[in-house]
Design an enzyme around this catalytic site. Structure first.
Site, PDB file in Angstrom:
ATOM      1  N   TYR A  34     -10.562  16.780 -20.579  1.00 52.42           N
ATOM      2  CA  TYR A  34     -10.151  15.430 -20.198  1.00 52.42           C
ATOM      3  C   TYR A  34      -9.039  14.922 -21.108  1.00 52.42           C
ATOM      4  CZ  TYR A  34     -12.619  13.231 -24.177  1.00 52.42           C
ATOM      5  OH  TYR A  34     -13.018  12.845 -25.428  1.00 52.42           O
ATOM      6  N   ARG A  53      -1.208  18.469 -24.589  1.00 50.69           N
ATOM      7  CA  ARG A  53      -2.549  18.836 -25.076  1.00 50.69           C
ATOM      8  C   ARG A  53      -3.449  19.226 -23.911  1.00 50.69           C
ATOM      9  NH1 ARG A  53      -5.569  14.413 -28.569  1.00 50.69           N
ATOM     10  NH2 ARG A  53      -5.827  13.469 -26.531  1.00 50.69           N
ATOM     11  N   ARG A 101     -24.611  27.136  -8.847  1.00 46.12           N
ATOM     12  CA  ARG A 101     -24.755  27.225 -10.296  1.00 46.12           C
ATOM     13  C   ARG A 101     -24.895  28.668 -10.794  1.00 46.12           C
ATOM     14  NH1 ARG A 101     -28.574  27.038 -14.403  1.00 46.12           N
ATOM     15  NH2 ARG A 101     -27.959  25.775 -16.183  1.00 46.12           N
ATOM     16  N   LYS A 149     -10.038  19.519 -25.924  1.00 48.59           N
ATOM     17  CA  LYS A 149     -10.580  18.213 -25.523  1.00 48.59           C
ATOM     18  C   LYS A 149     -11.535  18.418 -24.349  1.00 48.59           C
ATOM     19  CE  LYS A 149      -9.132  13.385 -25.355  1.00 48.59           C
ATOM     20  NZ  LYS A 149     -10.103  12.906 -26.323  1.00 48.59           N
ATOM     21  N   GLU A 182     -13.645  14.187 -38.583  1.00 49.81           N
ATOM     22  CA  GLU A 182     -12.983  13.081 -37.871  1.00 49.81           C
ATOM     23  C   GLU A 182     -14.055  12.132 -37.366  1.00 49.81           C
ATOM     24  OE1 GLU A 182     -11.105  14.684 -34.265  1.00 49.81           O
ATOM     25  OE2 GLU A 182     -12.653  16.220 -34.197  1.00 49.81           O
ATOM     26  N   LEU A 207      -9.757  17.520 -33.367  1.00 54.36           N
ATOM     27  CA  LEU A 207      -8.832  17.359 -32.249  1.00 54.36           C
ATOM     28  C   LEU A 207      -7.480  16.910 -32.798  1.00 54.36           C
ATOM     29  CD1 LEU A 207      -8.803  17.333 -29.061  1.00 54.36           C
ATOM     30  CD2 LEU A 207      -8.866  14.850 -29.301  1.00 54.36           C
TER      31      LEU A 207
HETATM   32  N1  PDD Z   1     -10.830  10.229 -28.003  1.00 56.20           N
HETATM   33  N2  PDD Z   1     -10.781  13.007 -32.248  1.00 56.20           N
HETATM   34  C1  PDD Z   1     -11.660  12.979 -31.238  1.00 56.20           C
HETATM   35  C2  PDD Z   1     -12.930  13.751 -31.392  1.00 56.20           C
HETATM   36  C3  PDD Z   1     -11.396  12.248 -30.072  1.00 56.20           C
HETATM   37  O1  PDD Z   1     -12.272  12.230 -29.063  1.00 56.20           O
HETATM   38  C4  PDD Z   1     -10.170  11.519 -29.985  1.00 56.20           C
HETATM   39  C5  PDD Z   1      -9.802  10.722 -28.760  1.00 56.20           C
HETATM   40  C6  PDD Z   1      -9.285  11.572 -31.071  1.00 56.20           C
HETATM   41  C7  PDD Z   1      -7.953  10.851 -31.053  1.00 56.20           C
HETATM   42  O2  PDD Z   1      -7.067  11.438 -30.128  1.00 56.20           O
HETATM   43  P1  PDD Z   1      -5.912  10.584 -29.440  1.00 56.20           P
HETATM   44  O3  PDD Z   1      -5.165   9.911 -30.526  1.00 56.20           O
HETATM   45  O4  PDD Z   1      -5.094  11.585 -28.714  1.00 56.20           O
HETATM   46  O5  PDD Z   1      -6.595   9.591 -28.522  1.00 56.20           O
HETATM   47  C8  PDD Z   1      -9.616  12.334 -32.170  1.00 56.20           C
HETATM   48  C9  PDD Z   1     -10.561   9.507 -26.768  1.00 56.20           C
HETATM   49  C10 PDD Z   1      -9.836   8.227 -26.976  1.00 56.20           C
HETATM   50  C11 PDD Z   1     -11.871   9.353 -25.996  1.00 56.20           C
HETATM   51  O6  PDD Z   1     -12.610  10.313 -26.000  1.00 56.20           O
HETATM   52  O7  PDD Z   1     -12.095   8.302 -25.395  1.00 56.20           O
END
Ligand code: PDD
Length: 289
Positions: A34, A53, A101, A149, A182, A207
C-alpha cells in the site's frame, strides 16, 4: 458533504458499496502492498517517491503492477477529484488478487486487486509549538523486510493501540539489540545531547519514508546536516529534541517518551525549523491548472 467514492478494480463506486472478494489475498494473507499520499490543494505531496516506493514494494513481493504508473496517476487524481478533496490523504492498496485460498501464488492470469480511497483530513497545522505529542517505547516484533510497505501490519496495529491506551500518539519500536527502528507508522529522529540530528540509516530494518527523504533533500538545500545511524532508547531519552515524520504526521514533535520529557518537554528549535521547511514544501504545491 459530498458522497465518498472509492476505486475498486476498474470501477468508481460509492464508498459504502465498495468491496473486494472474500477470497482476496489481501484479506486472507495480507498479501499486498500500500501507499498513503498526502493531498494538499488538491495536489499530491511527494508523489514521485511514493510511486517509486510502490514499484519497489511490488517488485520485492513479485506482485504484478495492475496498470502503468501513468494510468495509476490518472486514477489517483480522479479519485481525489471525485471526492472533492482539498486537503486529505489517498490510500492505495494492491494485492495478489482473488483466488481459492492457497499459500502459493495464484496462476499468472489472476489480476492483482487495486483499491484507492481518499478522505479529507484536518487542515495542515503550522503552529508547530502546539503540536507536541507523547510516545511510548515497545519491542519491535515485526518481520525482517520492513523496507517493503506491506499491508501486513499487525505488530503496528497492536503497538499503536498500546500507545492510544497510554494516551500517546505513537509507539517507538526497539530492535532486539536495543536500537530504535522507527514509529509504528512513522520514521523517528532525535537531536542528541551533542546537538546532532540523527535518524536511523536505511536498510531492511525500516521503511524508507518519503517524508524522511524529501525532508533530507530540503535540509541539504539549507545546509542542515543529519547523521543516518542507529541509536538507542537511552539516546532518545537523553535527547534535546525528538520528532517523527510521515505522510500524515509531517514533522511532528515528540515531547515525551515513556512519560519522561524529551529536552524541556517542548518542541525544540531544530524540530521547529524542519517543520517550517517542510511546511514551505507542502504549501508550494498548487492544484494543477
Ligand atoms: N505510514 N515507517 C512506517 C512503518 C510507516 O508505516 C510509515 C508511513 C513511515 C513514513 O513513511 P512516509 O513518510 O512515506 O509516509 C515510516 C503511513 C503514513 C501509514 O501507514 O498510514
Amino acid at each position: 458533504m459530498a458522497s465518498r467514492i472509492a476505486y475498486v478494480n476498474g470501477q468508481y463506486l460509492p464508498h459504502s458499496e465498495a468491496a473486494v472478494h472474500v477470497e482476496d489475498r489481501g484479506y486472507q494473507f495480507a498479501d499486498g502492498v500500500y501507499e498513503v499520499i498526502h493531498v494538499f490543494n488538491g495536489d499530491f505531496i511527494d508523489a514521485d517517491p511514493h510511486l517509486a516506493r510502490l514499484e519497489r514494494s511490488l517488485r520485492e513481493m513479485q506482485l504484478r503492477q495492475p496498470m502503468s504508473m501513468r494510468a495509476l496517476r490518472a486514477v489517483l487524481a480522479e479519485v481525489v477529484r471525485r471526492n472533492r478533496i482539498h486537503e486529505g490523504i489517498v490510500y492505495l492498496q494492491i494485492t495478489r488478487g482473488a483466488w481459492p485460498r492457497d499459500f502459493a501464488f495464484p496462476p499468472a492470469h489472476v489480476p492483482p486487486s487495486l483499491v484507492i480511497t481518499a478522505r479529507a483530513i484536518p487542515r495542515y497545522r503550522e503552529d508547530v509549538e502546539n503540536l507536541g505529542e507523547r510516545a511510548i517505547s515497545i519491542p519491535d516484533i515485526r518481520w525482517k523486510r520492513r523496507d517493503i510497505k506491506s499491508v501486513s501490519l499487525l505488530p503496528s496495529v497492536l503497538g499503536k493501540q498500546k500507545a492510544r491506551e497510554a494516551g500517546c500518539y505513537e509507539a517507538i519500536m526497539i530492535d532486539d539489540d536495543g536500537f530504535i527502528t522507527e514509529g509504528t507508522s512513522s520514521n523517528f529522529w532525535i537531536v542528541g545531547q551533542d546537538g546532532v540530528l540523527r535518524t536511523r540509516h536505511l536498510s531492511s530494518d525500516i521503511l524508507a519514508g518519503c517524508t524522511r527523504g524529501s525532508l533530507m533533500a530540503l535540509m541539504e538545500g539549507e545546509g542542515i546536516k543529519a547523521i543516518q545511524e542507529k541509536f538507542t532508547l537511552e539516546d532518545a531519552l537523553a535527547a534535546r529534541e525528538a520528532f517523527v515524520t510521515s505522510a500524515t504526521s509531517f514533522v511532528k514533535p515528540i515531547v515525551a517518551i515513556d512519560d519522561k520529557p524529551v529536552g524541556n518537554g517542548k518542541p525544540g528549535t531544530i524540530t521547529r525549523t524542519l517543520h517550517k521547511l517542510y511546511t514551505a514544501h507542502v504549501k508550494a504545491h498548487r492544484r494543477a491548472a
